[in-house]
Design an enzyme around this catalytic site. Structure first.
Site, mmCIF file in Angstrom:
data_model
loop_
_atom_site.group_PDB
_atom_site.id
_atom_site.type_symbol
_atom_site.label_atom_id
_atom_site.label_comp_id
_atom_site.label_asym_id
_atom_site.label_seq_id
_atom_site.Cartn_x
_atom_site.Cartn_y
_atom_site.Cartn_z
ATOM 1 N N TYR A 418 -34.554 -4.205 -27.267
ATOM 2 C CA TYR A 418 -35.623 -3.469 -26.569
ATOM 3 C C TYR A 418 -35.067 -2.766 -25.325
ATOM 4 C CZ TYR A 418 -40.034 -3.258 -23.765
ATOM 5 O OH TYR A 418 -41.102 -2.877 -22.975
ATOM 6 N N ASN A 447 -43.846 -7.193 -15.525
ATOM 7 C CA ASN A 447 -44.730 -7.745 -16.569
ATOM 8 C C ASN A 447 -46.176 -7.340 -16.277
ATOM 9 O OD1 ASN A 447 -42.275 -9.160 -16.778
ATOM 10 N ND2 ASN A 447 -43.333 -10.735 -17.977
HETATM 11 P P1 NAP Z 1 -49.382 -2.782 -26.666
HETATM 12 O O1 NAP Z 1 -50.584 -3.363 -26.066
HETATM 13 O O2 NAP Z 1 -48.633 -3.589 -27.637
HETATM 14 O O3 NAP Z 1 -49.772 -1.363 -27.317
HETATM 15 C C1 NAP Z 1 -48.805 -0.665 -28.026
HETATM 16 C C2 NAP Z 1 -49.403 0.682 -28.397
HETATM 17 O O4 NAP Z 1 -48.420 1.431 -29.095
HETATM 18 C C3 NAP Z 1 -50.625 0.566 -29.321
HETATM 19 O O5 NAP Z 1 -51.534 1.584 -29.012
HETATM 20 C C4 NAP Z 1 -50.014 0.819 -30.701
HETATM 21 O O6 NAP Z 1 -50.942 1.373 -31.615
HETATM 22 C C5 NAP Z 1 -48.970 1.860 -30.335
HETATM 23 N N1 NAP Z 1 -47.905 1.908 -31.318
HETATM 24 C C6 NAP Z 1 -47.036 0.907 -31.642
HETATM 25 N N2 NAP Z 1 -46.183 1.325 -32.620
HETATM 26 C C7 NAP Z 1 -46.539 2.609 -32.909
HETATM 27 C C8 NAP Z 1 -46.056 3.579 -33.847
HETATM 28 N N3 NAP Z 1 -45.038 3.320 -34.680
HETATM 29 N N4 NAP Z 1 -46.652 4.781 -33.892
HETATM 30 C C9 NAP Z 1 -47.695 5.048 -33.077
HETATM 31 N N5 NAP Z 1 -48.208 4.198 -32.166
HETATM 32 C C10 NAP Z 1 -47.628 2.985 -32.090
HETATM 33 O O7 NAP Z 1 -48.360 -2.377 -25.508
HETATM 34 P P2 NAP Z 1 -48.570 -2.337 -23.908
HETATM 35 O O8 NAP Z 1 -48.407 -3.701 -23.385
HETATM 36 O O9 NAP Z 1 -49.781 -1.564 -23.598
HETATM 37 O O10 NAP Z 1 -47.266 -1.497 -23.482
HETATM 38 C C11 NAP Z 1 -47.357 -0.132 -23.146
HETATM 39 C C12 NAP Z 1 -46.003 0.319 -22.667
HETATM 40 O O11 NAP Z 1 -45.624 -0.458 -21.523
HETATM 41 C C13 NAP Z 1 -44.900 0.102 -23.698
HETATM 42 O O12 NAP Z 1 -44.039 1.203 -23.701
HETATM 43 C C14 NAP Z 1 -44.169 -1.152 -23.207
HETATM 44 O O13 NAP Z 1 -42.840 -1.147 -23.612
HETATM 45 C C15 NAP Z 1 -44.315 -1.017 -21.722
HETATM 46 N N6 NAP Z 1 -44.249 -2.294 -20.988
HETATM 47 C C16 NAP Z 1 -45.091 -3.305 -21.293
HETATM 48 C C17 NAP Z 1 -45.039 -4.482 -20.520
HETATM 49 C C18 NAP Z 1 -45.985 -5.632 -20.777
HETATM 50 O O14 NAP Z 1 -45.838 -6.649 -20.102
HETATM 51 N N7 NAP Z 1 -46.937 -5.492 -21.686
HETATM 52 C C19 NAP Z 1 -44.134 -4.574 -19.470
HETATM 53 C C20 NAP Z 1 -43.315 -3.498 -19.197
HETATM 54 C C21 NAP Z 1 -43.377 -2.344 -19.950
HETATM 55 P P3 NAP Z 1 -51.864 0.402 -32.523
HETATM 56 O O15 NAP Z 1 -52.951 -0.069 -31.573
HETATM 57 O O16 NAP Z 1 -52.391 1.236 -33.593
HETATM 58 O O17 NAP Z 1 -50.985 -0.720 -32.947
HETATM 59 O O1 GFB Z 2 -43.761 -12.850 -20.686
HETATM 60 P P1 GFB Z 2 -42.621 -13.440 -21.430
HETATM 61 O O2 GFB Z 2 -42.843 -13.649 -22.855
HETATM 62 O O3 GFB Z 2 -41.371 -12.495 -21.288
HETATM 63 O O4 GFB Z 2 -42.189 -14.874 -20.817
HETATM 64 P P2 GFB Z 2 -40.238 -12.233 -20.262
HETATM 65 C C1 GFB Z 2 -42.070 -15.114 -19.528
HETATM 66 C C2 GFB Z 2 -41.693 -16.577 -19.242
HETATM 67 O O5 GFB Z 2 -42.829 -17.386 -19.544
HETATM 68 C C3 GFB Z 2 -40.538 -17.217 -19.980
HETATM 69 C C4 GFB Z 2 -42.448 -18.579 -20.199
HETATM 70 O O6 GFB Z 2 -39.786 -17.940 -19.076
HETATM 71 C C5 GFB Z 2 -41.218 -18.180 -20.947
HETATM 72 O O7 GFB Z 2 -40.427 -19.313 -21.237
HETATM 73 N N1 GFB Z 2 -43.583 -19.049 -20.994
HETATM 74 C C6 GFB Z 2 -44.234 -20.196 -20.812
HETATM 75 C C7 GFB Z 2 -44.161 -18.401 -21.980
HETATM 76 N N2 GFB Z 2 -45.232 -20.319 -21.680
HETATM 77 C C8 GFB Z 2 -45.223 -19.207 -22.434
HETATM 78 C C9 GFB Z 2 -46.040 -18.760 -23.507
HETATM 79 O O8 GFB Z 2 -46.981 -19.385 -23.972
HETATM 80 N N3 GFB Z 2 -45.734 -17.555 -24.028
HETATM 81 C C10 GFB Z 2 -44.673 -16.786 -23.540
HETATM 82 N N4 GFB Z 2 -44.451 -15.604 -24.091
HETATM 83 N N5 GFB Z 2 -43.888 -17.196 -22.530
HETATM 84 C C11 GFB Z 2 -40.213 -9.989 -21.596
HETATM 85 C C12 GFB Z 2 -39.270 -9.177 -22.405
HETATM 86 O O9 GFB Z 2 -39.477 -11.004 -20.971
HETATM 87 O O10 GFB Z 2 -40.811 -9.190 -20.587
HETATM 88 C C13 GFB Z 2 -40.003 -8.006 -23.022
HETATM 89 O O11 GFB Z 2 -38.715 -9.985 -23.438
HETATM 90 C C14 GFB Z 2 -40.809 -7.229 -22.012
HETATM 91 O O12 GFB Z 2 -39.086 -7.135 -23.620
HETATM 92 C C15 GFB Z 2 -41.603 -8.168 -21.141
HETATM 93 O O13 GFB Z 2 -40.019 -6.502 -21.207
HETATM 94 C C16 GFB Z 2 -42.257 -7.435 -20.023
HETATM 95 O O14 GFB Z 2 -40.783 -11.811 -18.990
HETATM 96 O O15 GFB Z 2 -39.289 -13.373 -20.230
#
Ligand code: NAP
Ligand code: GFB
Length: 596
Positions: A418, A447
């Site tokens: 990723y 996050n």
């Molecule tokens: P999300 O809730 O998983 O939503 C993903 C979106 O992308 C959905 O609308 C999905 O459409 C669409 N999508 C996925 N695959 C696709 C494809 N092949 N073609 C067209 N659309 C597609 O993600 P999010 O958490 O909102 O993340 C938004 C952005 O923030 C991403 O770029 C992610 O990498 C970034 N980001 C997220 C986090 C986090 O903690 N969540 C942290 C840092 C950065 P469907 O609804 O139809 O599946």
């Molecule tokens: O949010 P998370 O899945 O991703 O996990 P990262 C954060 C921390 O939470 C880790 C702990 O240290 C996990 O061990 N944890 C405890 C849990 N309980 C849970 C649980 O129930 N679910 C999950 N998921 N974690 C991600 C990247 O790293 O950060 C992605 O791998 C993305 O690519 C995302 O960038 C924003 O913060 O560790």
């Protein structure tokens, strides 16, 4: 020993006779076996002709894809079909769409340099087209997977829409013809080379009697009345010629008058917050608009005066088009012609999903990002904001991390697939700016959490995972289990806050250099503290336990938001307590429909 010519001839003759006999026997055995296998495929248990579903037929196309050209090549030459293909397609002009492109048998018949888009529904057939394109180094062709009965191209897009031997393959050929007509310009043309019912009843009887066997063998339906289909679909047939006892049709048609009314109807797919054709508002395309962040933006703009006044938002989901597919991506841009693009769409997941699917996280995100950036360049969008993540920063680094440190070393192993795909968004934003003057930039959130998140416990991030597990523990009266040691540190930004900052970046931040969008270092919390805050917000009274057999992932990724603060000293972040309150309340209210 002298051997007479007579006995020699006799000897060789009988040897060849035995050989030939043996060969034909083997051949007949093989044919009988093939016939038997075909009969088994073509008839149901009661020996009745089998009804083939679209999925069945697509499977047959897929099975035969790699050997299709070889198998029909000779027949086509003998029947002169390649000549007919040449004759028909040399008339193609302007922006050309070929539906049911199959294995790409028409590639050589289209004028070189033609503006050509090819679609098909069968992956393995498309793979053959891709192989031919790579070999022919034809860079001018867009191709991709799309269902002809519901194309995502806007109305009146193509000057020429063509199809060879597709009407026999479509589930509903009339709908397919109407869709071909819909995407054809009023002064455009529809070119068809098809096979179907004959002009001779005796031959139609044979076609009808063996139709199921033909479908079992080739996947298509060879006894359709192509001419009536064109008529029923409302096409205006300008010329038609027939060959091979009338079973081969060459048709030149154009959009029918009758359909003009139907074509005036609504053309939209994808969710329109506002009607984009009115008021000359700037069209803002949100890829990934149905996800956590996309929903945050939808919430923010619903009360933002600038958005109400001068912007028109399109929130896309993958149902509007798969952005891994270039043709579908371009179809979306063709339709919406955006001024601004906020690119959120991605394969997203928490620590455990990232660790399990590094290849998919890399490949899918690379495909999506490449298509979106190239489309933004080709459609001359005024601004593109792409979305990275603080997990892409080097794992071995000094803290706090800032925007200049992205490429200073490898990311944490748990999410390298990723992370590298996301790093390329930063690299390419600067390259597009340098080479094409594109106004591309990127933001780097920490996050994120909030309503509409992915609450799937295995695939999701820590906050939705904890909220869901706490909810279930409360219901079942069991322990609330935190994965890992609880020691790792994280900064969390509430999705609604991030949404507001993203739209501000889109409007006001014009450097290609990335910008971290995060709460301050002082707001960093440990997973253990976070779990307690979740338990409090969920009013959970039971035991909180730690499962240390689960991975902790990266210990910390403390990010500095000084650059943001220097630009937005006024911005007030939602506290983690308040944000979690809202998220937990939303989850309880929407448990039934929440992603999980
Ligand atoms: P999300 O809730 O998983 O939503 C993903 C979106 O992308 C959905 O609308 C999905 O459409 C669409 N999508 C996925 N695959 C696709 C494809 N092949 N073609 C067209 N659309 C597609 O993600 P999010 O958490 O909102 O993340 C938004 C952005 O923030 C991403 O770029 C992610 O990498 C970034 N980001 C997220 C986090 C986090 O903690 N969540 C942290 C840092 C950065 P469907 O609804 O139809 O599946
Ligand atoms: O949010 P998370 O899945 O991703 O996990 P990262 C954060 C921390 O939470 C880790 C702990 O240290 C996990 O061990 N944890 C405890 C849990 N309980 C849970 C649980 O129930 N679910 C999950 N998921 N974690 C991600 C990247 O790293 O950060 C992605 O791998 C993305 O690519 C995302 O960038 C924003 O913060 O560790």
């Amino acid at each position: 020993m002298r051997v007479s010519v007579k006995s020699l001839t006799l000897g060789i003759g009988s040897y060849l006779g035995i050989l030939g006999g043996g060969y034909y026997w083997a051949l007949s055995q093989r044919e009988a076996a093939a016939k038997k296998a075909l009969a088994e495929k073509a008839e149901d248990a009661a020996g009745k002709p089998k009804r083939f579903s679209e999925t069945d037929r697509l499977a047959i196309f897929g099975e035969g894809a790699s050997k299709y050209d070889k198998e029909i090549g000779t027949d086509e030459i003998v029947m002169g079909l390649n000549l007919l293909r040449w004759w028909l397609l040399r008339q193609a002009r302007g922006k050309i769409l070929e539906v049911a492109g199959g294995t790409g048998r028409n590639l050589d018949y289209f004028p070189k340099g033609a503006n050509l888009t090819i679609i098909d529904l069968c992956d393995r057939m498309m793979a053959e087209t891709e192989r031919k394109l790579r070999k022919s180094r034809r860079g001018d062709v867009l191709f991709g997977k799309m269902d002809v009965s519901q194309m995502s191209f806007p109305d009146r897009t193509f000057d020429t829409v063509c199809d060879t031997f597709g009407l026999c393959s479509f589930e509903d050929p009339k709908v397919a013809l109407q869709e071909m007509e819909r995407v054809c310009k009023d002064d455009g043309q529809i070119l068809l080379l098809e096979h179907g019912r004959s002009t001779y009843d005796w031959l139609n009887e044979i076609l009808d009697k063996n139709s199921h066997r033909h479908t079992a063998r080739w996947g298509c339906v060879w006894n359709r009345d192509i001419e009536s289909l064109c008529h029923d679909a409302g096409l205006e047939v300008t010329s038609i010629s027939r060959w091979h006892f009338g079973t081969t049709y060459m048709i030149h048609a154009k959009p029918g008058r009758r359909e003009a009314d139907r074509r005036k109807g609504p053309v939209t797919t994808g969710k329109h917050a506002q009607d984009m054709s009115k008021n000359n508002k700037k069209v803002v395309l949100i890829t990934g608009g149905t996800g956590l962040v996309g929903k945050g933006i939808e919430d923010f703009i619903s009360s933002d005066p600038i958005a109400q006044e001068s912007e028109s938002y399109v929130f896309l989901s993958s149902k509007d088009g798969d952005l891994r597919d270039k043709a579908q991506t371009y179809a979306i841009f063709e339709k919406h012609r955006p001024a601004y693009v906020v690119h959120l769409a991605a394969l997203v997941g928490g620590l455990f999903r990232n660790m399990a699917q590094k290849v998919e996280f890399y490949r899918e995100n690379m495909l999506i990002n490449d298509n979106v950036m190239e489309a933004c360049k080709d459609f001359k969008v005024e601004k593109l904001v792409s979305c990275l993540s603080t997990c892409i920063f080097p794992d071995k680094t000094t803290y706090p991390i800032d925007e200049t440190m992205i490429h200073n070393g490898p990311p944490h192993a748990s999410n390298e697939g990723y992370a590298y795909a996301k790093r390329m968004l930063d690299v390419m934003s600067r390259c597009y700016k340098e080479e094409y003057g594109c106004n591309f930039t990127s933001i780097i959130p920490t996050n994120i959490y909030g309503p509409h998140d992915n609450f799937n416990i295995q695939d999701g991030h820590v906050i939705p995972g904890l909220v869901h597990k706490c909810y279930l523990a409360e219901q079942a009266g069991t322990d609330f289990t935190i994965w890992g040691s609880g020691k790792p540190l994280r900064q969390f930004i509430y999705s609604r806050d991030l949404a507001e900052l993203i739209i501000w970046t889109m409007r006001e931040y014009h450097s290609a250099d990335p910008l971290i969008l995060s709460v301050g270092e002082e707001d960093e919390v440990s997973i253990g503290t976070l779990a307690e805050t979740v338990a409090k917000a969920m009013e959970f009274k039971g035991n909180v336990v730690f499962d240390t057999s689960k991975a902790d992932g990266q210990y910390k990724k403390t990010a500095s938001n000084l650059k943001l603060r220097s630009l937005r000293p006024d911005f007030r972040f939602t506290s983690i307590e308040e944000g979690l309150e809202k998220t937990c309340a939303w989850f309880k209210e929407n448990y039934a429909t929440a992603r999980k």
